[in-house]
Design a protein around this motif. Sequence first.
Motif, PDB file in Angstrom:
ATOM      1  N   VAL A  26     -16.858  38.669  24.375  1.00 29.22           N
ATOM      2  CA  VAL A  26     -18.230  38.996  24.455  1.00 29.22           C
ATOM      3  C   VAL A  26     -18.442  39.838  23.332  1.00 29.22           C
ATOM      4  CG1 VAL A  26     -20.193  40.229  25.648  1.00 29.22           C
ATOM      5  CG2 VAL A  26     -18.513  38.806  26.967  1.00 29.22           C
ATOM      6  N   ALA A  27     -17.652  40.759  22.947  1.00 30.35           N
ATOM      7  CA  ALA A  27     -17.801  41.714  21.570  1.00 30.35           C
ATOM      8  C   ALA A  27     -17.919  41.028  20.541  1.00 30.35           C
ATOM      9  CB  ALA A  27     -16.906  42.718  21.743  1.00 30.35           C
ATOM     10  N   ASN A  28     -17.255  39.815  20.456  1.00 36.76           N
ATOM     11  CA  ASN A  28     -17.066  39.125  19.359  1.00 36.76           C
ATOM     12  C   ASN A  28     -17.952  37.764  19.256  1.00 36.76           C
ATOM     13  OD1 ASN A  28     -15.168  40.243  17.254  1.00 36.76           O
ATOM     14  ND2 ASN A  28     -13.952  40.439  19.302  1.00 36.76           N
ATOM     15  N   LEU A  29     -19.007  37.675  20.139  1.00 35.88           N
ATOM     16  CA  LEU A  29     -19.875  36.531  20.306  1.00 35.88           C
ATOM     17  C   LEU A  29     -20.286  35.971  19.171  1.00 35.88           C
ATOM     18  CD1 LEU A  29     -21.154  34.663  22.629  1.00 35.88           C
ATOM     19  CD2 LEU A  29     -22.833  36.483  22.938  1.00 35.88           C
ATOM     20  N   GLY A  30     -21.008  37.096  18.411  1.00 37.34           N
ATOM     21  CA  GLY A  30     -21.782  36.742  16.827  1.00 37.34           C
ATOM     22  C   GLY A  30     -20.860  36.556  15.899  1.00 37.34           C
ATOM     23  N   THR A  31     -19.464  36.606  16.008  1.00 38.71           N
ATOM     24  CA  THR A  31     -18.511  36.449  14.905  1.00 38.71           C
ATOM     25  C   THR A  31     -18.210  35.076  14.412  1.00 38.71           C
ATOM     26  OG1 THR A  31     -17.374  38.656  15.639  1.00 38.71           O
ATOM     27  CG2 THR A  31     -16.338  37.477  13.970  1.00 38.71           C
ATOM     28  N   PRO A  32     -18.673  34.822  13.073  1.00 38.19           N
ATOM     29  CA  PRO A  32     -18.332  33.307  12.751  1.00 38.19           C
ATOM     30  C   PRO A  32     -16.856  32.961  12.915  1.00 38.19           C
ATOM     31  CG  PRO A  32     -19.749  34.634  11.225  1.00 38.19           C
ATOM     32  CD  PRO A  32     -19.262  35.546  12.177  1.00 38.19           C
ATOM     33  N   GLY A  33     -16.799  31.821  13.427  1.00 36.84           N
ATOM     34  CA  GLY A  33     -15.384  31.244  13.528  1.00 36.84           C
ATOM     35  C   GLY A  33     -14.437  31.986  14.377  1.00 36.84           C
ATOM     36  N   PHE A  34     -14.823  32.783  15.336  1.00 36.11           N
ATOM     37  CA  PHE A  34     -14.207  33.705  16.362  1.00 36.11           C
ATOM     38  C   PHE A  34     -13.687  32.520  17.439  1.00 36.11           C
ATOM     39  CE2 PHE A  34     -13.777  35.630  20.711  1.00 36.11           C
ATOM     40  CZ  PHE A  34     -12.776  36.604  20.216  1.00 36.11           C
ATOM     41  N   ALA A  35     -12.401  32.439  17.550  1.00 30.67           N
ATOM     42  CA  ALA A  35     -11.584  31.556  18.712  1.00 30.67           C
ATOM     43  C   ALA A  35     -11.545  32.344  19.789  1.00 30.67           C
ATOM     44  CB  ALA A  35     -10.519  31.044  18.182  1.00 30.67           C
ATOM     45  N   ARG A  36     -12.195  31.846  21.217  1.00 32.04           N
ATOM     46  CA  ARG A  36     -12.012  32.822  22.459  1.00 32.04           C
ATOM     47  C   ARG A  36     -10.573  32.975  22.876  1.00 32.04           C
ATOM     48  NH1 ARG A  36     -11.442  31.179  27.675  1.00 32.04           N
ATOM     49  NH2 ARG A  36     -12.562  32.232  29.160  1.00 32.04           N
ATOM     50  N   GLN A  37     -10.544  34.126  23.365  1.00 31.47           N
ATOM     51  CA  GLN A  37      -9.182  34.501  23.896  1.00 31.47           C
ATOM     52  C   GLN A  37      -9.213  34.313  25.368  1.00 31.47           C
ATOM     53  OE1 GLN A  37      -8.539  38.986  24.144  1.00 31.47           O
ATOM     54  NE2 GLN A  37      -7.297  38.664  22.459  1.00 31.47           N
ATOM     55  N   ALA A  38      -8.067  33.957  25.601  1.00 30.75           N
ATOM     56  CA  ALA A  38      -7.865  33.469  27.209  1.00 30.75           C
ATOM     57  C   ALA A  38      -6.374  34.146  27.589  1.00 30.75           C
ATOM     58  CB  ALA A  38      -7.984  32.077  27.324  1.00 30.75           C
ATOM     59  N   VAL A  39      -6.631  34.031  29.040  1.00 29.38           N
ATOM     60  CA  VAL A  39      -5.211  34.888  29.527  1.00 29.38           C
ATOM     61  C   VAL A  39      -4.706  33.791  30.319  1.00 29.38           C
ATOM     62  CG1 VAL A  39      -4.380  36.478  31.375  1.00 29.38           C
ATOM     63  CG2 VAL A  39      -6.344  37.349  29.767  1.00 29.38           C
ATOM     64  N   ASP A  40      -3.195  33.385  30.060  1.00 30.10           N
ATOM     65  CA  ASP A  40      -2.398  32.511  30.720  1.00 30.10           C
ATOM     66  C   ASP A  40      -1.429  33.396  31.823  1.00 30.10           C
ATOM     67  OD1 ASP A  40      -1.052  30.262  31.440  1.00 30.10           O
ATOM     68  OD2 ASP A  40       0.631  30.954  30.170  1.00 30.10           O
ATOM     69  N   GLN A  41      -1.800  33.041  33.041  1.00 29.69           N
ATOM     70  CA  GLN A  41      -1.021  33.440  34.280  1.00 29.69           C
ATOM     71  C   GLN A  41       0.019  32.670  34.778  1.00 29.69           C
ATOM     72  OE1 GLN A  41      -4.775  36.227  35.815  1.00 29.69           O
ATOM     73  NE2 GLN A  41      -3.510  35.407  37.306  1.00 29.69           N
ATOM     74  N   GLN A  42       1.242  33.229  35.187  1.00 30.03           N
ATOM     75  CA  GLN A  42       2.313  32.381  35.733  1.00 30.03           C
ATOM     76  C   GLN A  42       2.852  33.193  36.869  1.00 30.03           C
ATOM     77  OE1 GLN A  42       4.983  30.893  32.776  1.00 30.03           O
ATOM     78  NE2 GLN A  42       3.604  29.438  31.785  1.00 30.03           N
ATOM     79  N   ALA A  43       3.389  32.451  37.892  1.00 28.65           N
ATOM     80  CA  ALA A  43       4.216  33.159  38.669  1.00 28.65           C
ATOM     81  C   ALA A  43       5.410  33.687  38.226  1.00 28.65           C
ATOM     82  CB  ALA A  43       4.315  32.206  40.068  1.00 28.65           C
ATOM     83  N   ALA A  44       5.780  34.986  38.721  1.00 26.15           N
ATOM     84  CA  ALA A  44       7.052  35.468  38.335  1.00 26.15           C
ATOM     85  C   ALA A  44       7.907  35.617  39.539  1.00 26.15           C
ATOM     86  CB  ALA A  44       6.784  36.729  37.560  1.00 26.15           C
ATOM     87  N   PRO A  45       8.690  34.581  39.987  1.00 29.81           N
ATOM     88  CA  PRO A  45       9.210  34.787  41.158  1.00 29.81           C
ATOM     89  C   PRO A  45      10.523  35.708  41.154  1.00 29.81           C
ATOM     90  CG  PRO A  45       9.278  32.371  40.319  1.00 29.81           C
ATOM     91  CD  PRO A  45       8.649  33.258  39.323  1.00 29.81           C
ATOM     92  N   ALA A  46      11.268  36.000  40.157  1.00 28.01           N
ATOM     93  CA  ALA A  46      12.269  36.768  40.018  1.00 28.01           C
ATOM     94  C   ALA A  46      11.803  38.102  40.286  1.00 28.01           C
ATOM     95  CB  ALA A  46      12.833  36.661  38.429  1.00 28.01           C
ATOM     96  N   GLN A  47      10.809  38.565  39.616  1.00 24.32           N
ATOM     97  CA  GLN A  47      10.179  39.956  40.017  1.00 24.32           C
ATOM     98  C   GLN A  47       9.310  40.070  41.269  1.00 24.32           C
ATOM     99  OE1 GLN A  47       9.453  38.350  36.878  1.00 24.32           O
ATOM    100  NE2 GLN A  47       9.608  40.152  35.317  1.00 24.32           N
ATOM    101  N   GLY A  48       8.650  39.029  41.317  1.00 26.28           N
ATOM    102  CA  GLY A  48       7.417  38.878  42.501  1.00 26.28           C
ATOM    103  C   GLY A  48       6.328  39.303  41.524  1.00 26.28           C
TER     104      GLY A  48
END
Length: 100
Positions: A26-48
């Motif tokens: 949102v802070a970089n909404l008006g920045t030309p050429g800005f590529a959206r940042q996203a979060v990738d989540q995965q289960a971590a069965p070893a640690q829980g």
Amino acid sequence: MTPLASIARSGLQAAQLRLDSSAHNVANLGTPGFARQAVDQQAAPAQGGVQARTGRFGQPGVALEAEAVEQMAATYAFKASLLVLRTADEMAGSLLDVCA
């Protein structure tokens, strides 16, 4: 730390990372050429729990309505993890009451 508390802690951290990432977008909404940042989540069965990391989408641009939805979803995930932490604390307290 109990396994439930560890799972809840990782969920809290993942939800916070999602909120931070969305705020960055949102802070970089008006920045030309800005590529959206996203979060990738995965289960971590070893640690829980869950492992989360940020990444970039290839397409430039940010949709404000999508970020609002992402922030609401991350808030609900944060609350759910907090509820797990609270429940783990109550279970440990009850166990101590029974054993004492």
